[in-house]
Design an enzyme around this catalytic site. Structure first.
Site, mmCIF file in Angstrom:
data_model
loop_
_atom_site.group_PDB
_atom_site.id
_atom_site.type_symbol
_atom_site.label_atom_id
_atom_site.label_comp_id
_atom_site.label_asym_id
_atom_site.label_seq_id
_atom_site.Cartn_x
_atom_site.Cartn_y
_atom_site.Cartn_z
ATOM 1 N N HIS A 261 40.589 -20.520 28.712
ATOM 2 C CA HIS A 261 42.001 -20.804 28.904
ATOM 3 C C HIS A 261 42.227 -21.829 30.012
ATOM 4 O O HIS A 261 43.336 -22.317 30.200
ATOM 5 C CB HIS A 261 42.736 -19.494 29.233
ATOM 6 C CG HIS A 261 44.216 -19.563 29.128
ATOM 7 N ND1 HIS A 261 45.055 -19.503 30.218
ATOM 8 C CD2 HIS A 261 45.030 -19.694 28.053
ATOM 9 C CE1 HIS A 261 46.312 -19.582 29.828
ATOM 10 N NE2 HIS A 261 46.326 -19.698 28.516
ATOM 11 N N ARG B 207 45.386 -25.613 23.391
ATOM 12 C CA ARG B 207 46.367 -26.019 22.377
ATOM 13 C C ARG B 207 46.603 -27.503 22.549
ATOM 14 O O ARG B 207 46.723 -28.003 23.666
ATOM 15 C CB ARG B 207 47.696 -25.286 22.542
ATOM 16 C CG ARG B 207 47.596 -23.776 22.466
ATOM 17 C CD ARG B 207 48.990 -23.149 22.461
ATOM 18 N NE ARG B 207 48.938 -21.731 22.760
ATOM 19 C CZ ARG B 207 48.669 -20.778 21.868
ATOM 20 N NH1 ARG B 207 48.399 -21.124 20.628
ATOM 21 N NH2 ARG B 207 48.656 -19.505 22.226
#
Length: 731
Positions: A474, A414
């Site tokens: 991730h 993100r």
């Protein structure tokens, strides 16, 4: 898009066999219980994942009741509860419903079946929403009114405000709304996920002689849900009206010559989980773009209506959305409550918010300093938001402009809109440096933005890969290769949180800047594995998922168990967002039975039951909720060679078994001691911590003397010690 500059991982059916070590996928045998009469796999020793999450969100809601928080912050916590609840229904509840519909009901480790969990969740949601709107109507709105911030309902409008609202309706609302009468030629519309709508009961015939009796009025998403009344209309204070009130007041104008008998707002929440398959997907970005459109129209999972909506209309809506009575929620206020977040940008009342603070900054990383020089001197450790995230951004900017830098590799999960990092990486690529960016397109609810960032980087000449299909990337890693005195030198940043500057102001996360040769070599190996097709790597210091991390954590737990059985001091301290992995929980139970002292700081979901006699007597679980979102993951093992690890991974199945994650040791003793001391603050806190009980309930932690004000909260202590603000009052 140039094929020789862009790496698109094309997925074959046998990709997992090509990339996953078979021996790492062996079934977990489980450690034997110290007491052979205790079955550590029994459902008696596990809490339900979904119900545990709901408990976490109730702790968030509790912050809205806290009179020690400024009133605007209390409102923010109330709205975060709404946002969390929406996402929970969009993803987790929809997943439970799919199990039911597919006839694939299986009990979880806690023994509950999906239909049982759904029933409990709906019941608890009804109670929680009733309490949420009670807090809003009885506590927050009156308190805001005392501060001259008013939300005016239609019965409170004076003539001047009514005239202004009518003008606003004609100029701003009427031209963009398309009312929909329901008849055989106008079937029930396909309404967008979480959009504001009105259902109307009509009387009379229209110009065509139609008499359907029902209509839908969708409120366009482009219209603001909260409207500020101009000062010349109401000069005293800050006054607001809801779009829903403006529409309701003038709704008959959509149906001239007909009478509106009933008008009620409603909102449907839909399944928003993307369902890309791993097979025969040749272009991840294109496939994902197709899925994003479908997310807006997934199966309904929750219906919210105004409190006064009659049964006839609610039954009609439930039938159209294929929902049950248990999935209907009547709300005593706006159904799209989280749109009140806009209030923060519509008023300037710093006196009603948390005091501002300036993040601290180690002197070696101050603006203008060469970060390469600082990191070469010693590892640098940052704890956001108490310490600034800007050095990480500045490092990439310096690398982009440094003639000695020849290569930059980074993962992006993100990142914030118009990201400075994306701009810096693009600049580096345009300057001819080798830039490789692993962008995880499937970062939930950030997919569209990540696709845009990928396009920007590709156009600049960067090599962009989308990770490995079936395994979300991730891990948070940055690797810079620099030529120094004729030799190549690696530098790395490893973090527990995202490369997102705005999030770094409210999420607590650790970031390590290092040039340790072994650690940087490990980071290089992980990047090579993600971007290439190699089968096996063997990092020396890093534990990485889905290959070594789960096994490594279990081995470290077992090492503490053996130390305790040998009569040594043994302790585990872990700070994670969630703990659900049954294998890890079982090992913790075994360690507890062996005498290991275990302290767990679990912000959200925890499926482990602490304090169960003979099983988890030595385990304590606390959760910290406060001004900042506790997001860092840290694991400490007293008897390990490398005692303390930071990581991007929670102790969940998805993180340890089906994501690309890294856990990295903190090699410098002063930094590992500092992190451990900061975790001790959470365990000692008596202001903003809750302690988990064996039955799954959480009780607010209290000091031994029963007070809750004898000690500053952990976040306040860190603010005072690590930030550079002038003064911050105690909570």
């Amino acid at each position: 898009m140039s094929n020789n500059r862009v790496t698109q991982l094309k997925v074959a059916k046998n990709e997992k066999e090509q990339t996953v070590e078979p021996e790492m996928e062996a079934p977990y045998d489980g450690c034997p219980a110290i007491d052979e009469n205790i079955d550590l796999d029994s459902s008696d020793y596990y809490l339900n994942r979904e119900l545990s999450y709901f408990q976490f969100n109730l702790r968030v809601l509790d912050q809205a009741r806290n009179p020690q928080h400024p009133i605007m912050e209390r409102l923010t916590f109330l709205l975060i509860f709404s946002s969390n609840l929406d996402e929970f229904y969009e993803i987790r509840v929809s997943g439970l419903k799919k199990q039911l519909e597919g006839g694939r009901q299986r009990p979880g480790p806690d023994g509950k079946y999906p239909h049982e969990v759904l029933a409990e969740l709906h019941e608890q949601t009804h109670i929680a929403l009733q309490e949420q709107y009670r807090i809003l109507n009885e506590e927050l709105l009156p308190a805001l009114a005392e501060q001259n911030i008013a939300f005016l309902h239609r019965h409170e409008w004076n003539e001047k405000l009514r005239n202004w609202a009518q003008t606003y309706f004609h100029n701003e609302v009427l031209p963009v709304i398309s009312p929909l009468g329901l008849d055989p030629a106008h079937p029930f519309p396909r309404l967008v996920n979480k959009s504001l709508n009105f259902i109307l009961s009509l009387e009379g015939k229209d110009a065509f002689g139609r008499e359907s009796g029902l209509a839908i009025v969708p409120a366009p998403r482009a219209l603001p849900r909260l409207i500020k009344v101009p000062a010349h209309i109401m000069p005293d204070g800050d006054n607001f009206v809801f779009l829903s009130s403006v529409i309701h007041a003038h709704v008959e104008e959509f149906f001239p010559g007909m009478q509106v008998k009933e008008c009620h707002q409603f909102r449907v929440t839909r399944n928003s989980d993307l369902e890309m398959t791993n097979v025969e997907v040749e272009d991840v970005a294109s496939a994902l773009q197709g899925e994003l459109h479908l997310r807006r129209y997934g199966a309904a999972v929750k219906l919210e209506v105004g409190a006064g909506c009659p049964e006839q209309l609610t039954n009609f809506l439930l039938q159209r959305f294929n929902l049950s009575e248990a999935e209907l929620f009547r709300l005593d206020g706006p159904v799209n409550l989280q749109r009140l977040m806009a209030l923060q940008g519509m008023i300037h009342r710093p006196d009603l918010q948390f005091p501002p603070f300036s993040p601290g900054l180690p002197s070696a990383l101050e603006e203008g300093n060469c970060i390469f020089t600082a990191v070469k001197k010693e590892d640098q450790l940052l704890l956001h938001p108490y310490q600034s995230f800007l050095p990480v951004i500045d490092w990439v900017k310096q690398a982009a402009r440094d003639p000695g830098v020849i290569s930059i590799k980074q993962t992006l999960y993100r990142t914030n809109e118009s990201s400075e990092l994306v701009e810096a990486l693009s600049e580096a690529a345009r300057k001819g440096k080798e830039v490789t960016v692993v962008i995880e397109l499937r970062a939930r609810f950030d997919e569209e933005e990540n696709i845009q960032f990928a396009s920007i980087l590709q156009e600049a000449g960067a090599v962009v890969v989308y990770g490995v299909m079936g395994y979300k990337t991730h891990a948070k890693m940055l690797l810079i290769v620099r030529r120094e005195q004729g030799q190549l030198k690696r530098y790395a940043h490893l973090g527990t949180g995202n490369y997102h500057r705005k999030n770094s102001l409210v999420y607590t996360d650790y970031g390590l800047l290092t040039c340790d040769d072994v650690l940087c070599s490990d980071v290089h190996k992980v990047f090579q594995q993600i971007t290439g097709m190699g089968k096996k790597i063997s990092p020396e210091l890093i534990m990485h998922a889905p290959f070594r991390l789960r096994k490594g954590i279990i081995q470290l737990i077992q090492q503490e168990k053996e130390a305790a059985l040998a009569g040594k001091s043994a302790r585990i301290v872990a700070k994670v967002n969630s703990l659900t992995h049954q294998a890890v929980i079982r090992e913790l139970y075994c360690a507890s039975q062996s005498g290991v002292k275990i302290d767990l700081i679990v912000r959200g979901i925890c499926c482990l039951k602490p304090g169960v006699p003979g099983v988890s007597d030595n385990i304590r679980v606390v959760s910290t909720i406060g001004r900042f979102l506790e997001h860092s993951r840290v694991y400490y093992f007293e008897n390990a060679e490398n005692q303390l690890y930071c990581s991007s991974a929670d102790w969940m199945e998805r993180n340890l078994d089906s994501r690309i994650e890294v856990a990295f040791p903190i090699l410098k003793k002063k930094w590992s001691q500092r992190i451990l001391a900061e975790m001790e603050l959470h365990l000692q806190d008596t202001v903003q911590s809750w302690e988990l009980q064996p039955d799954g309930q959480y009780f607010k932690t209290q000091a031994l003397d029963g007070s809750d004000t004898n000690q500053e909260g952990v976040q306040m202590i860190l603010l005072n010690s690590l930030s550079t603000h002038a003064t911050v009052p105690r909570s």
